[in-house]
Design a protein around this motif. Structure first.
Motif, mmCIF file in Angstrom:
data_model
loop_
_atom_site.group_PDB
_atom_site.id
_atom_site.type_symbol
_atom_site.label_atom_id
_atom_site.label_comp_id
_atom_site.label_asym_id
_atom_site.label_seq_id
_atom_site.Cartn_x
_atom_site.Cartn_y
_atom_site.Cartn_z
ATOM 1 N N VAL A 60 0.847 -1.207 0.000
ATOM 2 C CA VAL A 60 0.000 0.000 0.000
ATOM 3 C C VAL A 60 0.882 1.256 0.000
ATOM 4 C CG1 VAL A 60 -1.822 1.252 1.211
ATOM 5 C CG2 VAL A 60 -1.762 -1.257 1.265
ATOM 6 N N VAL A 61 0.517 2.156 -0.872
ATOM 7 C CA VAL A 61 1.141 3.479 -0.905
ATOM 8 C C VAL A 61 0.083 4.506 -0.457
ATOM 9 C CG1 VAL A 61 2.215 5.259 -2.317
ATOM 10 C CG2 VAL A 61 2.711 2.830 -2.763
ATOM 11 N N PHE A 62 0.396 5.229 0.608
ATOM 12 C CA PHE A 62 -0.558 6.215 1.142
ATOM 13 C C PHE A 62 -0.238 7.620 0.603
ATOM 14 C CE2 PHE A 62 -0.601 2.770 4.212
ATOM 15 C CZ PHE A 62 -1.951 2.617 4.481
ATOM 16 N N SER A 63 -1.264 8.252 0.085
ATOM 17 C CA SER A 63 -1.146 9.654 -0.338
ATOM 18 C C SER A 63 -1.885 10.504 0.690
ATOM 19 C CB SER A 63 -1.762 9.855 -1.730
ATOM 20 O OG SER A 63 -1.681 11.196 -2.133
ATOM 21 N N ILE A 64 -1.138 11.272 1.478
ATOM 22 C CA ILE A 64 -1.705 11.911 2.666
ATOM 23 C C ILE A 64 -1.503 13.426 2.604
ATOM 24 C CG2 ILE A 64 -1.528 12.108 5.184
ATOM 25 C CD1 ILE A 64 -0.596 9.189 5.178
ATOM 26 N N SER A 65 -2.541 14.130 2.972
ATOM 27 C CA SER A 65 -2.457 15.586 3.163
ATOM 28 C C SER A 65 -2.777 15.900 4.620
ATOM 29 C CB SER A 65 -3.441 16.326 2.252
ATOM 30 O OG SER A 65 -3.139 16.119 0.891
ATOM 31 N N ASN A 66 -1.964 16.741 5.215
ATOM 32 C CA ASN A 66 -2.239 17.147 6.585
ATOM 33 C C ASN A 66 -3.549 17.943 6.653
ATOM 34 O OD1 ASN A 66 0.092 16.002 7.681
ATOM 35 N ND2 ASN A 66 1.311 17.846 7.263
ATOM 36 N N GLY A 67 -4.214 17.792 7.765
ATOM 37 C CA GLY A 67 -5.412 18.598 7.984
ATOM 38 C C GLY A 67 -5.056 20.007 8.435
ATOM 39 N N SER A 68 -5.953 20.979 8.185
ATOM 40 C CA SER A 68 -5.704 22.364 8.615
ATOM 41 C C SER A 68 -7.005 22.981 9.138
ATOM 42 C CB SER A 68 -5.148 23.206 7.466
ATOM 43 O OG SER A 68 -6.104 23.343 6.439
ATOM 44 N N LEU A 69 -6.838 23.837 10.116
ATOM 45 C CA LEU A 69 -7.962 24.555 10.709
ATOM 46 C C LEU A 69 -7.545 26.011 10.859
ATOM 47 C CD1 LEU A 69 -10.672 24.843 12.226
ATOM 48 C CD2 LEU A 69 -9.456 24.134 14.317
ATOM 49 N N THR A 70 -8.358 26.893 10.290
ATOM 50 C CA THR A 70 -8.102 28.332 10.409
ATOM 51 C C THR A 70 -9.287 28.989 11.111
ATOM 52 O OG1 THR A 70 -6.768 28.370 8.391
ATOM 53 C CG2 THR A 70 -7.658 30.481 9.181
ATOM 54 N N ILE A 71 -8.989 29.645 12.221
ATOM 55 C CA ILE A 71 -9.998 30.429 12.933
ATOM 56 C C ILE A 71 -9.581 31.887 12.828
ATOM 57 C CG2 ILE A 71 -11.127 30.867 15.146
ATOM 58 C CD1 ILE A 71 -10.546 27.982 15.928
ATOM 59 N N GLY A 72 -10.343 32.645 12.067
ATOM 60 C CA GLY A 72 -9.997 34.042 11.827
ATOM 61 C C GLY A 72 -10.349 34.935 13.006
ATOM 62 N N LYS A 73 -9.613 36.040 13.120
ATOM 63 C CA LYS A 73 -9.912 37.004 14.177
ATOM 64 C C LYS A 73 -11.246 37.695 13.894
ATOM 65 C CE LYS A 73 -5.154 38.015 15.591
ATOM 66 N NZ LYS A 73 -4.192 39.081 15.927
ATOM 67 N N ARG A 74 -11.934 38.003 14.956
ATOM 68 C CA ARG A 74 -13.215 38.699 14.859
ATOM 69 C C ARG A 74 -12.929 40.191 14.699
ATOM 70 N NH1 ARG A 74 -18.007 36.208 16.576
ATOM 71 N NH2 ARG A 74 -19.790 37.598 17.003
ATOM 72 N N HIS A 75 -13.316 40.777 13.570
ATOM 73 C CA HIS A 75 -12.999 42.161 13.240
ATOM 74 C C HIS A 75 -14.101 43.073 13.775
ATOM 75 C CE1 HIS A 75 -11.806 45.268 9.908
ATOM 76 N NE2 HIS A 75 -11.592 45.703 11.133
ATOM 77 N N LEU A 76 -13.726 43.986 14.668
ATOM 78 C CA LEU A 76 -14.685 44.910 15.260
ATOM 79 C C LEU A 76 -14.155 46.343 15.179
ATOM 80 C CD1 LEU A 76 -15.578 42.964 18.550
ATOM 81 C CD2 LEU A 76 -16.796 42.896 16.362
ATOM 82 N N ILE A 77 -15.066 47.291 15.260
ATOM 83 C CA ILE A 77 -14.720 48.712 15.241
ATOM 84 C C ILE A 77 -15.210 49.339 16.538
ATOM 85 C CG2 ILE A 77 -14.985 50.901 14.017
ATOM 86 C CD1 ILE A 77 -15.786 49.155 11.533
ATOM 87 N N LEU A 78 -14.291 49.943 17.279
ATOM 88 C CA LEU A 78 -14.629 50.635 18.523
ATOM 89 C C LEU A 78 -14.589 52.142 18.267
ATOM 90 C CD1 LEU A 78 -12.455 48.624 21.096
ATOM 91 C CD2 LEU A 78 -14.727 48.077 20.202
ATOM 92 N N THR A 79 -15.722 52.814 18.460
ATOM 93 C CA THR A 79 -15.835 54.242 18.173
ATOM 94 C C THR A 79 -16.296 54.982 19.420
ATOM 95 O OG1 THR A 79 -16.463 53.730 15.887
ATOM 96 C CG2 THR A 79 -16.859 55.973 16.668
ATOM 97 N N SER A 80 -15.537 55.980 19.827
ATOM 98 C CA SER A 80 -15.969 56.803 20.960
ATOM 99 C C SER A 80 -17.036 57.786 20.493
ATOM 100 C CB SER A 80 -14.778 57.554 21.564
ATOM 101 O OG SER A 80 -14.144 58.365 20.594
ATOM 102 N N ASP A 81 -17.891 58.180 21.415
ATOM 103 C CA ASP A 81 -18.987 59.092 21.094
ATOM 104 C C ASP A 81 -18.451 60.463 20.697
ATOM 105 O OD1 ASP A 81 -20.756 57.118 21.666
ATOM 106 O OD2 ASP A 81 -21.614 58.062 23.456
#
Length: 338
Positions: A66-87
């Motif tokens: 048997v010859v195995f053709s393997i790709s590693n798994g990947s997980l990407t969790i992106g940063k939550r983009h927020l805008i902070l605005t003073s009054d």
């Protein structure tokens, strides 16, 4: 892939296909060499993660090569983009500090989330130096994470609101020796680039005290024209306008300005109008303009056609008088000849 949401995300592996012309090799013959915990990857925080699968598999049957053709798994969790605005906030000058100690959290267009993850957030700290004098400045703040909040999971854009204090100018009536008077009325207009436009709330206001009266509205930078509509009793209405300018004076960042006020001519150049003085003020006004009147009586100058009609009527009366006198003189001369 996903955006940080505070929830765990787990990935594992799967066998996509088996290429065996005999059809005898089965998925159950594939053996994972490692711990069960190595078969999956579970993460919560933002980041890029790899599930390493290389050299992890073998065949349980000696009957197959048997010859195995393997790709590693990947997980990407992106940063939550927020805008902070003073009054932002504005007010007319009253000598007190202007504050607006609140921030609003918003999100960029097109995202499918709102605000911080439940239970997470930041605590703002508003910086000192809040404005008291006329002008404007950014409503600056810093922030610290609330307990249980990992700021590495967020991309935070900071926007400062603006704190603005408007000029409040007091008008005081005086005689020619600059002794205070009570009475009189004024109207205020502002140059809009084409015309002298009325200033809402200040088309007409009265001077009700020897201390003077504030122009009823706060003023922002521009060229202004003050017209006296009525003088104190026993004094003559000014037949000239009083001009003054309010100017921005920016700092090197162009985000902060301190207003300055000066008497000027009709195009905004600094000038001394003679019948007006500009002073710093105290109390609820930022500046004081004294306007001097001469004692006496004069025809009312209402800015309308009434004055013109009075003058025209006087001229007609004078002409009629001259005609009558001339006619009498002619009759006398004819009588003497007879």
């Amino acid at each position: 892939d996903k955006i940080y949401d505070g929830e765990e995300e787990t990935i594992g592996y799967g066998i996509n296909s088996i290429e065996d012309s005999s059809g005898l090799f089965k998925e159950s013959m594939v053996v994972f060499n490692g711990l069960d915990s190595d078969k999956t990857l579970t993460k919560t925080d933002a980041g890029e993660y790899i599930l390493s699968l290389q050299n992890r598999f073998s065949s349980s049957s000696q009957n197959f090569s048997v010859v195995f053709s393997i790709s590693n798994g990947s997980l990407t969790i992106g940063k939550r983009h927020l805008i902070l605005t003073s009054d932002s906030a504005s007010k007319d000058y009253d000598g007190s500090e202007l504050r607006a100690d609140n921030i609003t959290v918003s999100v960029p267009a097109g995202v499918d989330y709102t605000g911080f993850v439940d239970g997470e957030g930041v605590v703002p700290t508003f910086l000192g130096g809040r404005p008291t004098e006329p002008g404007f400045m950014p409503n600056r703040f810093t922030y610290q994470p609330k307990d249980g909040t990992n700021l590495d999971n967020y991309e935070l854009d900071i926007q400062f609101g603006q704190l603005k204090v408007k000029e409040v100018i007091k008008i005081q009536k005086t005689d020619l020796t600059w002794q205070a008077l009570s009475g009189g009325k004024f109207g205020l207009t502002k140059w809009d680039g084409l015309n002298w436009a009325k200033v809402d709330g200040a088309q007409e206001f009265a001077i009700t005290s020897t201390d003077g009266s504030n122009i009823p509205v706060g003023l922002e930078p521009g060229l202004y024209r003050l017209q006296e509509l009525a003088a104190p009793d026993g004094f003559i209405v000014l037949d000239n306008y009083i001009y003054f300018t309010i100017k921005d004076n920016f700092d090197e960042t162009q985000t902060t300005s301190i207003y300055t006020v000066s008497l000027s001519d009709e195009i905004g150049n600094d000038a001394d109008p003679g019948r007006a003085q500009l002073n710093e003020s105290t109390g609820d006004a930022s500046h004081l303009i004294k306007v001097a009147n001469e004692k006496g009586r004069a025809l009312p100058n209402t800015g309308g056609s009434g004055r013109n009609w009075i003058i025209l009527s006087g001229l007609v009366f004078m002409v009629v008088s001259l005609v009558v006198q001339y006619s009498i003189k002619q009759r006398r001369e004819r009588g003497s000849l007879d």
